[in-house]
Design a protein around this motif. Structure first.
Motif, PDB file in Angstrom:
ATOM      1  N   ASN D  53     -70.384  -1.475  15.145  1.00  0.00           N
ATOM      2  CA  ASN D  53     -70.037  -0.811  16.400  1.00  0.00           C
ATOM      3  C   ASN D  53     -69.673   0.652  16.193  1.00  0.00           C
ATOM      4  O   ASN D  53     -69.985   1.495  17.028  1.00  0.00           O
ATOM      5  CB  ASN D  53     -68.853  -1.518  17.071  1.00  0.00           C
ATOM      6  CG  ASN D  53     -69.285  -2.779  17.769  1.00  0.00           C
ATOM      7  OD1 ASN D  53     -70.158  -2.756  18.621  1.00  0.00           O
ATOM      8  ND2 ASN D  53     -68.713  -3.904  17.366  1.00  0.00           N
ATOM      9  N   GLU D  57     -70.903   3.960  18.258  1.00  0.00           N
ATOM     10  CA  GLU D  57     -69.885   4.809  18.879  1.00  0.00           C
ATOM     11  C   GLU D  57     -69.995   6.258  18.384  1.00  0.00           C
ATOM     12  O   GLU D  57     -69.878   7.201  19.167  1.00  0.00           O
ATOM     13  CB  GLU D  57     -68.482   4.259  18.588  1.00  0.00           C
ATOM     14  CG  GLU D  57     -68.114   3.087  19.488  1.00  0.00           C
ATOM     15  CD  GLU D  57     -67.015   2.217  18.881  1.00  0.00           C
ATOM     16  OE1 GLU D  57     -66.297   2.701  17.987  1.00  0.00           O
ATOM     17  OE2 GLU D  57     -66.900   1.034  19.296  1.00  0.00           O
ATOM     18  N   GLU D 111     -77.313  -0.020  26.497  1.00  0.00           N
ATOM     19  CA  GLU D 111     -75.963  -0.552  26.340  1.00  0.00           C
ATOM     20  C   GLU D 111     -75.186  -0.519  27.650  1.00  0.00           C
ATOM     21  O   GLU D 111     -74.392  -1.411  27.936  1.00  0.00           O
ATOM     22  CB  GLU D 111     -75.207   0.203  25.242  1.00  0.00           C
ATOM     23  CG  GLU D 111     -75.750  -0.029  23.842  1.00  0.00           C
ATOM     24  CD  GLU D 111     -75.846  -1.500  23.480  1.00  0.00           C
ATOM     25  OE1 GLU D 111     -74.816  -2.197  23.574  1.00  0.00           O
ATOM     26  OE2 GLU D 111     -76.950  -1.976  23.124  1.00  0.00           O
ATOM     27  N   THR D 112     -75.433   0.527  28.426  1.00  0.00           N
ATOM     28  CA  THR D 112     -74.720   0.628  29.690  1.00  0.00           C
ATOM     29  C   THR D 112     -75.218  -0.419  30.683  1.00  0.00           C
ATOM     30  O   THR D 112     -74.477  -0.860  31.556  1.00  0.00           O
ATOM     31  CB  THR D 112     -74.876   2.047  30.272  1.00  0.00           C
ATOM     32  OG1 THR D 112     -74.421   2.995  29.313  1.00  0.00           O
ATOM     33  CG2 THR D 112     -74.050   2.220  31.541  1.00  0.00           C
ATOM     34  N   ASN D 117     -70.501  -5.564  28.740  1.00  0.00           N
ATOM     35  CA  ASN D 117     -70.159  -4.547  27.760  1.00  0.00           C
ATOM     36  C   ASN D 117     -69.306  -3.484  28.441  1.00  0.00           C
ATOM     37  O   ASN D 117     -69.684  -2.969  29.483  1.00  0.00           O
ATOM     38  CB  ASN D 117     -71.485  -3.913  27.299  1.00  0.00           C
ATOM     39  CG  ASN D 117     -71.412  -3.427  25.886  1.00  0.00           C
ATOM     40  OD1 ASN D 117     -70.339  -3.098  25.406  1.00  0.00           O
ATOM     41  ND2 ASN D 117     -72.543  -3.377  25.227  1.00  0.00           N
ATOM     42  N   THR D 119     -69.091  -0.614  27.702  1.00  0.00           N
ATOM     43  CA  THR D 119     -69.745   0.698  27.573  1.00  0.00           C
ATOM     44  C   THR D 119     -70.137   1.281  28.919  1.00  0.00           C
ATOM     45  O   THR D 119     -70.852   0.661  29.700  1.00  0.00           O
ATOM     46  CB  THR D 119     -71.043   0.588  26.750  1.00  0.00           C
ATOM     47  OG1 THR D 119     -70.803  -0.204  25.605  1.00  0.00           O
ATOM     48  CG2 THR D 119     -71.544   1.961  26.342  1.00  0.00           C
ATOM     49  N   SER D 121     -70.928   4.704  28.653  1.00  0.00           N
ATOM     50  CA  SER D 121     -71.204   6.018  28.063  1.00  0.00           C
ATOM     51  C   SER D 121     -72.291   6.782  28.800  1.00  0.00           C
ATOM     52  O   SER D 121     -72.242   8.010  28.887  1.00  0.00           O
ATOM     53  CB  SER D 121     -71.589   5.866  26.597  1.00  0.00           C
ATOM     54  OG  SER D 121     -70.654   5.048  25.944  1.00  0.00           O
TER      55      SER D 121
END
Lengths: 206, 206, 206, 206
Positions: D53, D57, D111-112, D117, D119, D121
Motif C-alpha cells: 500500500n 500511496e 482505485e477511486t 476503498n 481512496t 485521491s
DNA sequence: CATGAATGAGCATTCATTCAT
DNA sequence: GATGAATGAATGCTCATTCAT
C-alpha cells in the motif's frame, strides 16, 4: 579496561535481546527488532555477534558467570554478614536475587524445554547452584567423594524440589498474579511457607 | 458421529504439530513443516485451522479437556481399584500419565513463560488439577467455603511444590539423563524419594 | 421456463459478485468471499461458472443485454409517454436508470482502465447507447450512411462529453459527497445544470 | 542532496510499479513482479516501502505534488509565454501534459472507483486542478468568498464536464483506437472539437 | 446440484545474513 | 565501529481450481 563505544553497544544489544527473548521467545524475536529497540543499526549486531545464536549464547554465558560469581561472593562476603541472617531471610534474599535475573532465566527455561534443541543450559546453570548448595549443606569436604548415585540423589532433590519451585515462582509469578488477580507479596508469603514446609524441612533429614 | 476424512486430517495436523512444537517451539516450527510431516498440503492446514495460532489453541483446549476428563474418571473409576493403590503408586501412576502428555505440556510451559504472551494456559490447566487434588486432600465439602487467601495458600503450595516439580521432571528428564549420562529409571526413583520427602510429607500437616 | 434451484443460485452468485467487484475490484475479490457472501459452497460456483473470469464476463453480457433492452423498450414504450417528458426529465430518468446499474458500471470502468487487459467492455457497452442516441438525434435513416470520420466525430462527442460525465457522476458521487461532505441531491442539481449547459446545449448545433 | 543508491532504487520501484499498476491494476500486480521488473530483490522493496500500500500511496503523493507544481509553474512561467497561446493550444498543451501522467491517473481512477476503498485521491487530486482553474477563470480575488453552493456549482461543472472528459480521453484513448481501429490523432481532433463545443463554450457564460 | 476436502501455485511479508562504504 | 542497502530463503497465508461423494 575502559569501556569502548563498542563494548557499550554490545552490552546494549545483550540487554535488549534479553528483554525481547523473555517477552517473545528466541524464535519470536527478530534481529531487526533487537536493533530497533537498541537504537542501533542492524548490521552493527553482526559486527558484535557472528549470528543470532551467538547473542543467546553470550547471554547464557553471562548469566552462568554471574551466578557463579554471586555464589562465591555470597559465601565469602558471608561468614559474618550472611550467617547472621535467618534461613528464611537467606531464601528471601536468594529469591530477590533470582528475581533480578528472571528474564534470562525464562529464556534459559524456554530453550531448555525444546526437545529438539541441544541446549541444556538451564540444567548446566542450575548445576552450579546446586553443587554449591550441596557443598554448604553437606559436611563433606569434597563432592567428588560421593558416589554417582548419591550425587544424583542430592542433585535431583535440590534441583526438582528446591531450584525448580523457586525459578518457577519467579518466572510465573506475574502471570499467576494476573490470572488470579492476586497480590504479589501475598503470593511470595504463601510460597515461602510452602517452600519451608517442603524443601527446607527436608534438609533437616539429610 | 463417525469420523469424517476431515476429522482425521485435522487430528493428524494436531498430532504432528504437538510433536514439532515440543521439539522446536511454536515460533520455531513452520506451517510448511507441519504440512510436510503430516503428509498433507499446506493449504489444507488453513482449511482446518484459521491460522497457526488456532492450531496451538486447539492443542491447549484438547489437553485441558483430557486432563479434566482424566481427573474425573480417576476419582470415579476409583473408590475400589484406585484406593487400593498405595500413595506412592498413585503418584507413579500420575507421573506415567503426565509422561504421555509431556509434549503438549512442554509447549504449554514454553508459551506460558513468554511474558509478552497473554497465554496462561499452563496455570489454567494446572488449576484444574490442583483444585481436584485440593478437593480430595481437604475434608472440606466445598472449595467455595475457603477464603481467597486460604484458597491461594493451598493452590500455591500444590502448584509450586507439587505440580511444578512433576512437570519439570517430565519435561526435563530426557535432557537431564543425557547431560549427566544418567539412567532414567534411577532418576525417577530419586525424584520419587525427594518428592515424597517434601511435597507428600507436607500433606500430613494440612 | 421456470427458474430451477440452479438458476437461483447462479443469479445470487452474479448479484453478490457484482456487489463485491464494485467494492474491491475483480482482483481484490476472492471466489471464497463470493461463496461466503452468497451463502453457498465454493465448489458450487465452479458448477455454474467455468472459472472466475466467466463470472465477470457473464456480468458484462448481462448488463449489455439489459442496456440494449432498456434502450429499445424506452423508444418503443415511448412515443406517447416518453415524449411527453421534457428533455431534462428524460436525462434525469436516464441518470436514475444508470444509478441502478452503478455497481456493474464501476466494474466495467475499472477493468477497461487496465491497459494490460483486453477488456473494452465499457466502450462496447457505451457504443450501444451512443449509437441509439445518435439514431434518435440525427435525422438520418441509417447510421451506416455516415463516413467513418463523421461517425467517430459524433461517437466521440457523445461518449466523452455525454456518457462519460454521466457515468462518472454515478460512480463517483458517493465519494464526492463524502469528500466534500455535500448533499447528493444538490450535487445532482448542479450536475444537471452543468450537463445541460455543455453537452445538451451542444446538441442544438448538430 | 545528492541522490543516494537507495533513492535511485526507490524511484525505480515507483516507476515500475506505476507501469504495472496501470497495466493490471493494484491488486492484479504482485510485489514479486514489481521486483523482477525493477531488476531488484523482492526484499529490497520492503526496505524502501513498509508494505504494498505504501507504494501506491507514494505514487499518489508524487502525482499530487507534481500536479500542484505544474499548475503553479504554468501560471508563473506564463503571463508572457503562456498567454500568447490560444485557448485551444492551452488545452492541447494540458492534454499533452496529462498524457504523460496517464498511467498514474489510470491507477488513481481505478482505485477511486472501488466503493470499499477509502481512496478518494482522484477527487482530491483533481480538486487541486479545478481550484486553480477556477481561480483564473473567475475574476474573484478569493475562492473563499464563494458560498459552499457556489463553490460546488463551479467545482462540479469543471470536474464532470471539464476534467473528467479529459482524463477519460487520456486513459481510454488507446482502447478506443484499438476497438474502432481509429487513428489517435483524429480521435484527439474530434475530442478537441467536442470539448470546445461543450465545456469551453460554457465558460463564456460564467 | 451441492458440499467438504484437498491441492499447488502464488501472495505479501519477514527473516537472518552480508557487504561496500 | 557503524550505517544503508541489498539478498534470497523462508514465513504465514490466500488463491483459483478440482474432485469424490
Amino acid at each position: 579496561m575502559a569501556k569502548t563505544d563498542g563494548d557499550i553497544t554490545k552490552e546494549r544489544i545483550l540487554q535488549v535481546a534479553e528483554e525481547l527473548f523473555a517477552e517473545k521467545g528466541f524464535d519470536g524475536t527478530g534481529v531487526d527488532k533487537i536493533a530497533k529497540s537498541a537504537g542501533i543499526n542492524k548490521g552493527s549486531i553482526y559486527y558484535h555477534f557472528k549470528d543470532k545464536n551467538h547473542i543467546i549464547e553470550s547471554l547464557f554465558e553471562k548469566i552462568m558467570d554471574e551466578i557463579a560469581e554471586h555464589i562465591n561472593s555470597a559465601s565469602n562476603a558471608g561468614e559474618v554478614d550472611h550467617n547472621k541472617l535467618s534461613l528464611e531471610d537467606k531464601i528471601r534474599s536468594e529469591i530477590r536475587y533470582m528475581d533480578q535475573k528472571k528474564k534470562i532465566i525464562s529464556v534459559l527455561f524456554m530453550e531448555t524445554l525444546k526437545s529438539g534443541n541441544p541446549t541444556d543450559s538451564l540444567i548446566r546453570c542450575m548445576e552450579i547452584i546446586v553443587k554449591k548448595e550441596l557443598n554448604s549443606t553437606l559436611k563433606i569436604d569434597k563432592l567428588e567423594n560421593l558416589s554417582e548415585d548419591e550425587f544424583q540423589k542430592y542433585m535431583i532433590h535440590e534441583f526438582f524440589t528446591g531450584i525448580i519451585p523457586v525459578i518457577s515462582l519467579i518466572t510465573l509469578k506475574d502471570k499467576w498474579c494476573k490470572y488470579f488477580n492476586y497480590d504479589e507479596d501475598k503470593l511470595l508469603e504463601h510460597f515461602m511457607e510452602a517452600f519451608i514446609n517442603t524443601h527446607i524441612k527436608s534438609h533437616a533429614d539429610l
